[in-house]
Design a protein around this motif. Structure first.
Motif, short mmCIF file in Angstrom:
data_model
loop_
_atom_site.label_atom_id
_atom_site.label_comp_id
_atom_site.label_asym_id
_atom_site.label_seq_id
_atom_site.Cartn_x
_atom_site.Cartn_y
_atom_site.Cartn_z
N GLN A 183 -26.81 24.59 3.72
CA GLN A 183 -27.05 25.54 4.79
C GLN A 183 -27.67 26.84 4.25
N GLU A 184 -27.22 27.26 3.07
CA GLU A 184 -27.78 28.47 2.47
C GLU A 184 -29.24 28.28 2.09
N LEU A 185 -29.57 27.12 1.54
CA LEU A 185 -30.97 26.83 1.20
C LEU A 185 -31.85 26.89 2.43
N ARG A 186 -31.42 26.30 3.50
CA ARG A 186 -32.23 26.28 4.71
C ARG A 186 -32.34 27.68 5.34
N ARG A 187 -31.32 28.49 5.15
CA ARG A 187 -31.37 29.84 5.70
C ARG A 187 -32.28 30.75 4.89
N ARG A 188 -32.22 30.61 3.55
CA ARG A 188 -32.99 31.51 2.69
C ARG A 188 -34.42 31.03 2.44
N LEU A 189 -34.69 29.77 2.81
CA LEU A 189 -36.05 29.24 2.74
C LEU A 189 -36.45 28.76 4.13
N PRO A 190 -36.67 29.67 5.06
CA PRO A 190 -36.98 29.26 6.43
C PRO A 190 -38.24 28.39 6.49
N GLY A 191 -38.14 27.35 7.26
CA GLY A 191 -39.28 26.45 7.40
C GLY A 191 -39.30 25.31 6.41
N VAL A 192 -38.42 25.32 5.40
CA VAL A 192 -38.39 24.23 4.43
C VAL A 192 -37.73 23.01 5.06
N GLU A 193 -38.22 21.81 4.69
CA GLU A 193 -37.63 20.56 5.12
C GLU A 193 -36.90 19.94 3.94
N VAL A 194 -35.69 19.46 4.18
CA VAL A 194 -34.86 18.94 3.10
C VAL A 194 -34.69 17.44 3.24
N TYR A 195 -34.69 16.76 2.08
CA TYR A 195 -34.56 15.30 2.01
C TYR A 195 -33.49 14.97 0.98
N ASN A 196 -32.51 14.17 1.38
CA ASN A 196 -31.49 13.69 0.45
C ASN A 196 -31.90 12.30 -0.04
#
Length: 480
Positions: free
Chosen positions: A338-351
């Motif tokens: 959640q912190e990554l997505r908040r501090r890098l707005p617009g980034v898409e994450v893949y597990n």
């Protein structure tokens, strides 16, 4: 229609010329046609690199330090290095061990092995002594190439190792590189450089890499990855991870590991992306490079992303170009995600989840699925079937624990172990489950006991939970 560029078309003999009965072909002509057909239909890693070079000839493929390689230069260098290795006495099927940190020459050695039909054996550069000797000898490596700074570790085992040919990674660069005046690139006499048919015998079902993987017990085992298995996995990665030509990729995790090499660097090369190779994921180096070069995609395990977030320079650099953030190798804590997505707005994450024996990508949790199930390992990728089963190989109901099993053309077998103490030189490559495994349906494998990490709770919708570990044949039951 000409079937292959290096196989000239042949016209039929005129009537009455003594060319044999009407419609008949000579045995030599039949064999030549068969070879041309095999060559035209073949799809090895070397073929894929050649196609990428022809499509993206002058586009930059890789950066490393002050060197950069266009796609045409990388392809030509792979051919030249393959010839050089052959000139050193290596033959198709010979194992070539690689002991080194990330570099352009490390990538070139793998590409050259793929082109010439050698078997690349990546070794963790942290290994020394008995652990290093075990992999060199158990793999039967005829050659060992290493970083000059790692020479003391090699010298320690050289008298006991089976390898006959030694050299440094730096010597490989000398074998392929000719400076381009004023271009800043490192070239390999690009032009009409081809293999001249010298490597036409390489087949899709041949082993191209022995990837050593360890469980919690016994010695490491070599997963035998064929051209066909890796090519199937590369396509899975391109589709499921949205890998595209315009990607600007950072490769900072070890290339001896299958994730950075086979989930990211190689698939990205096949589509024409541009990559930057670093020796380690150090925040002081990675963060300014992301900002300066406008990097759009990067893979790292959760521990590395946590280090980035906690570094004082994280918010001092413009990281807005980073659009695709990949993670794997361990479970990402949901608060960190959640912190990554908040501090890098617009980034898409893949597990990204998988095992070495499956090349290694097996499942992916895509960006649009993270909100609903942020702790999930995702869904099976294009070329993988995945189930969560009980010991009888029957699917467990949603919400219950079970063992994860895969069936896929991406699967590789395990190198046959010598009897006795297990340290003897294997004489042949034995697929797990017997001959005929590679390139077809594969063999169902299960996660072995590893402190409970290989048990997975089946989630509604077919998504397995997180986990990981070694793979073994199922104890009983068959894939249904």
């Amino acid at each position: 229609m000409r079937l292959a560029a290096d196989e000239p078309a042949r016209s039929s003999p005129p009537p009455g010329s003594g060319g044999g009965a009407a419609g008949a072909a000579s045995p030599a002509g039949d064999e030549s046609l068969r070879r041309a057909m095999d060559r035209a239909l073949r799809n090895t890693i070397g073929d894929a690199l050649r196609r990428a070079a022809r499509k993206h000839r002058d586009r930059i493929a890789l950066h490393f330090g002050d060197r950069r390689w266009t796609y045409a230069e990388l392809d030509a260098a792979a051919t030249r290095l393959a010839r050089w290795l052959k000139g050193r006495g290596l033959e198709p099927g010979d194992r070539v061990a690689a002991l080194g940190r990330n570099s352009d020459t490390y990538v070139l050695l793998f590409l050259a092995c793929a082109r010439a039909g050698f078997v690349h054996v990546p070794i963790n550069f942290m290994l020394t002594g008995r652990e290093l000797l075990y992999i060199v000898n158990q793999s039967g490596s005829r050659a060992l190439f290493f970083d000059a700074q790692l020479e003391p570790a090699v010298a320690e085992v050289r008298d006991q190792a089976v390898a006959e040919i030694y050299g440094t990674m730096e010597s490989l660069l000398d074998a392929v590189r000719t400076p381009s005046a004023g271009s800043g690139t490192a070239t390999a006499a690009v032009g009409d450089e081809t293999d001249g048919g010298a490597f036409d015998g390489v087949r899709e079902d041949q082993v191209v890499q022995l990837l050593y993987t360890s469980g919690t017990t016994a010695a490491p085992k070599g997963a035998m990855m064929t051209h066909r298995a890796l090519m199937a996995e590369y396509l899975s990665c391109i589709v499921e991870l949205d890998i595209q030509r315009h990607d600007r990729c950072l490769h900072a995790l070890p290339l001896y590991h299958s994730a950075q090499m086979h989930v990211f660097l190689m698939p990205q090369l096949l589509v024409g992306a541009t990559g930057w190779i670093l020796s380690a994921p150090v925040p002081e180096v990675c963060l300014p490079l992301i900002a300066r070069e406008r990097i759009t995609s990067m893979f790292a395990p959760p521990t590395v992303w946590i280090n980035f977030l906690r570094h004082p320079d994280f918010d001092r650099h413009d990281l807005s170009s980073l659009k695709k953030l990949y993670y794997g190798a361990s479970i990402m804590p949901v608060p960190v995600l959640q912190e990554l997505r908040r501090r890098l707005p617009g980034v898409e994450v893949y597990n990204c989840y998988g095992q070495s024996e499956i090349a290694p990508l097996a499942t992916v949790l895509r960006p649009e699925e993270h909100d609903a199930r942020p702790a999930s390992a995702g869904r099976p990728v294009l070329h993988v079937e995945t189930r969560v089963v009980n010991p009888e190989m029957r699917d467990v109901p949603p919400g219950q624990l079970g063992e994860i099993v895969h069936r896929s053309p991406q699967l590789g077998g395990l190198l046959g172990q010598a009897r006795g103490d297990g340290g003897g030189l294997p004489r042949r490559l034995v697929p797990l489950g017997g001959p005929g495994l590679h390139g077809r349906r594969g063999l169902p494998l299960r996660g072995g006991p590893h402190q409970g990490r290989d048990q997975h709770r089946r989630r509604p919708g077919g998504q397995p939970g997180g986990g990981g570990g070694p793979l073994h044949p199922p104890r009983r039951g068959r894939w249904r």
